[in-house]
Design a protein around this motif. Structure first.
Motif, mmCIF file in Angstrom:
data_model
loop_
_atom_site.group_PDB
_atom_site.id
_atom_site.type_symbol
_atom_site.label_atom_id
_atom_site.label_comp_id
_atom_site.label_asym_id
_atom_site.label_seq_id
_atom_site.Cartn_x
_atom_site.Cartn_y
_atom_site.Cartn_z
ATOM 1 N N ARG A 250 0.839 -1.203 0.000
ATOM 2 C CA ARG A 250 0.000 0.000 0.000
ATOM 3 C C ARG A 250 0.877 1.257 0.000
ATOM 4 O O ARG A 250 0.617 2.200 -0.739
ATOM 5 C CB ARG A 250 -0.883 -0.044 1.256
ATOM 6 N N ARG A 251 1.918 1.241 0.849
ATOM 7 C CA ARG A 251 2.838 2.386 0.900
ATOM 8 C C ARG A 251 3.491 2.609 -0.459
ATOM 9 O O ARG A 251 3.651 3.731 -0.908
ATOM 10 C CB ARG A 251 3.912 2.167 1.970
ATOM 11 N N ARG A 252 3.870 1.500 -1.067
ATOM 12 C CA ARG A 252 4.528 1.604 -2.372
ATOM 13 C C ARG A 252 3.573 2.166 -3.425
ATOM 14 O O ARG A 252 3.961 2.980 -4.262
ATOM 15 C CB ARG A 252 5.017 0.219 -2.788
ATOM 16 N N LEU A 253 2.336 1.726 -3.363
ATOM 17 C CA LEU A 253 1.344 2.228 -4.318
ATOM 18 C C LEU A 253 1.084 3.720 -4.098
ATOM 19 O O LEU A 253 0.928 4.472 -5.059
ATOM 20 C CB LEU A 253 0.030 1.459 -4.152
ATOM 21 N N ASP A 254 1.075 4.126 -2.828
ATOM 22 C CA ASP A 254 0.801 5.539 -2.515
ATOM 23 C C ASP A 254 1.944 6.451 -2.933
ATOM 24 O O ASP A 254 1.740 7.630 -3.155
ATOM 25 C CB ASP A 254 0.535 5.707 -1.012
ATOM 26 N N HIS A 255 3.145 5.911 -2.964
ATOM 27 C CA HIS A 255 4.309 6.736 -3.292
ATOM 28 C C HIS A 255 4.843 6.493 -4.697
ATOM 29 O O HIS A 255 5.992 6.789 -4.977
ATOM 30 C CB HIS A 255 5.429 6.506 -2.273
ATOM 31 N N ARG A 256 4.029 5.916 -5.543
ATOM 32 C CA ARG A 256 4.528 5.638 -6.893
ATOM 33 C C ARG A 256 4.764 6.958 -7.631
ATOM 34 O O ARG A 256 3.988 7.915 -7.472
ATOM 35 C CB ARG A 256 3.568 4.740 -7.666
ATOM 36 N N PRO A 257 5.811 7.043 -8.420
ATOM 37 C CA PRO A 257 6.103 8.265 -9.144
ATOM 38 C C PRO A 257 5.041 8.551 -10.203
ATOM 39 O O PRO A 257 4.431 7.633 -10.754
ATOM 40 C CB PRO A 257 7.455 7.991 -9.813
ATOM 41 N N VAL A 258 4.821 9.824 -10.466
ATOM 42 C CA VAL A 258 3.844 10.214 -11.481
ATOM 43 C C VAL A 258 4.376 9.787 -12.847
ATOM 44 O O VAL A 258 5.519 10.083 -13.198
ATOM 45 C CB VAL A 258 3.627 11.741 -11.451
ATOM 46 N N GLN A 259 3.553 9.064 -13.585
ATOM 47 C CA GLN A 259 4.000 8.588 -14.892
ATOM 48 C C GLN A 259 3.407 9.467 -15.991
ATOM 49 O O GLN A 259 2.199 9.695 -16.010
ATOM 50 C CB GLN A 259 3.574 7.140 -15.087
ATOM 51 N N VAL A 260 4.278 9.966 -16.835
ATOM 52 C CA VAL A 260 3.832 10.815 -17.946
ATOM 53 C C VAL A 260 3.980 10.023 -19.240
ATOM 54 O O VAL A 260 5.027 9.406 -19.479
ATOM 55 C CB VAL A 260 4.681 12.102 -18.010
ATOM 56 N N ALA A 261 2.928 10.046 -20.040
ATOM 57 C CA ALA A 261 2.957 9.297 -21.303
ATOM 58 C C ALA A 261 3.976 9.923 -22.261
ATOM 59 O O ALA A 261 4.187 11.142 -22.241
ATOM 60 C CB ALA A 261 1.575 9.316 -21.929
ATOM 61 N N TRP A 262 4.588 9.074 -23.086
ATOM 62 C CA TRP A 262 5.617 9.565 -24.016
ATOM 63 C C TRP A 262 5.038 10.595 -24.988
ATOM 64 O O TRP A 262 5.709 11.538 -25.400
ATOM 65 C CB TRP A 262 6.244 8.402 -24.777
ATOM 66 N N PHE A 263 3.753 10.427 -25.316
ATOM 67 C CA PHE A 263 3.121 11.349 -26.259
ATOM 68 C C PHE A 263 3.043 12.762 -25.656
ATOM 69 O O PHE A 263 3.311 13.757 -26.335
ATOM 70 C CB PHE A 263 1.720 10.837 -26.616
ATOM 71 N N ASP A 264 2.685 12.812 -24.354
ATOM 72 C CA ASP A 264 2.604 14.117 -23.679
ATOM 73 C C ASP A 264 3.977 14.783 -23.638
ATOM 74 O O ASP A 264 4.105 15.992 -23.832
ATOM 75 C CB ASP A 264 2.065 13.946 -22.258
ATOM 76 N N LEU A 265 4.995 13.968 -23.341
ATOM 77 C CA LEU A 265 6.357 14.514 -23.291
ATOM 78 C C LEU A 265 6.772 15.061 -24.659
ATOM 79 O O LEU A 265 7.362 16.141 -24.761
ATOM 80 C CB LEU A 265 7.351 13.432 -22.844
#
Lengths: 176, 73
Positions: free
Chosen positions: B34-49
């Motif tokens: 649960r802690r790991r799920l709560d602290h997962r890094p924000v993932q940005v799609a390659w298309f947005d980048l």
């Protein structure tokens, strides 16, 4: 909606339910492979983390438990190779196992020590099968599914592992 | 090698290297998960980048359009 379909859709509650149902099974599978309880917990966690990240790719028609074991098995093999042990565990860890409480002659004790060394020296592929089939008494089908190979290949590796163990024991001067 | 020899070796192996996955473990890893799920890094799609990169490159190449874009916003 079915639990697996909800999981595929990324629902965290569905993932938690699956986690609670399968964590012990995955842990036992991994600890049987790597024989290190602390590392097995970490790998179990990592396996479920990867499972969660891959939720969209999971086919709800498939068996979740088998999929989880497959991912955990790959991680366990990776762990063993990274650790550079080429073995299921270090000699110190193997020696730390509690001995069975039966009267033990010096000869039998010596044979066990030699067998531990022989087992530790098996190649990873053979050792995995030996650990799961001979030690943990898992079925050929389950092992085949987790390793992504056929039942025949599992039997073949088991045969080679046993033959290699006997050969190594023979070299140490022990005949079974 | 016959089955009897294999059974003998298996029994000896089990006494030398006891099985580990015997079901004795009763841990619960969910709090850590649960802690790991709560602290997962924000993932940005390659298309947005890629889109953001293109926009930045456009502003650098044609800075005069910046006031116009700001006006449109």
């Amino acid at each position: 909606m079915e639990l697996l379909e909800r999981f595929t859709g990324g629902e965290i509650e569905a993932f938690e339910t699956l986690f609670q149902r399968h964590q012990a099974d995955v842990y036992h599978w991994v600890v049987g492979l790597i024989r290190d309880p602390a590392a097995a917990e970490d790998l179990t966690l990592e396996a479920f983390w990867r499972i969660y990240r891959a939720h969209a790719r999971f086919d709800p028609a498939r068996c979740f438990g088998a999929w989880a074991r497959r991912i955990a098995t790959n991680l366990a093999l990776e762990h063993l190779r990274k650790a550079g042990r080429e073995v299921m565990a270090g000699e110190d860890l193997l020696n730390a196992q509690p001995s069975p409480p039966v009267p033990d002659s010096a000869v039998l004790s010596d044979t066990r020590a030699c067998l531990r060394r022989a087992f530790a020296g098996l190649p990873v592929k053979l050792k995995c099968v030996a650990a799961l089939v001979l030690l943990e008494q898992q079925t050929y089908a389950d092992v085949a599914c987790a390793l992504g190979i056929t039942v025949e290949a599992v039997k073949s590796r088991e045969f080679r592992a046993v033959r290699l163990l006997r050969k190594k024991l023979k070299e140490m001067g022990i005949e079974l | 090698m016959n089955d009897r020899e294999k059974e003998k070796l298996t029994a000896l192996l089990q006494s030398a290297v006891p099985p580990m996955g015997d079901g004795a473990w009763r841990g619960d890893l969910w709090p850590r998960m649960r802690r790991r799920l709560d602290h997962r890094p924000v993932q940005v799609a390659w298309f947005d980048l890629a889109l953001a990169g293109l926009a930045a490159a456009g502003f650098i190449a044609f800075p005069a359009v910046i006031p116009w874009v700001l006006f449109q916003c």
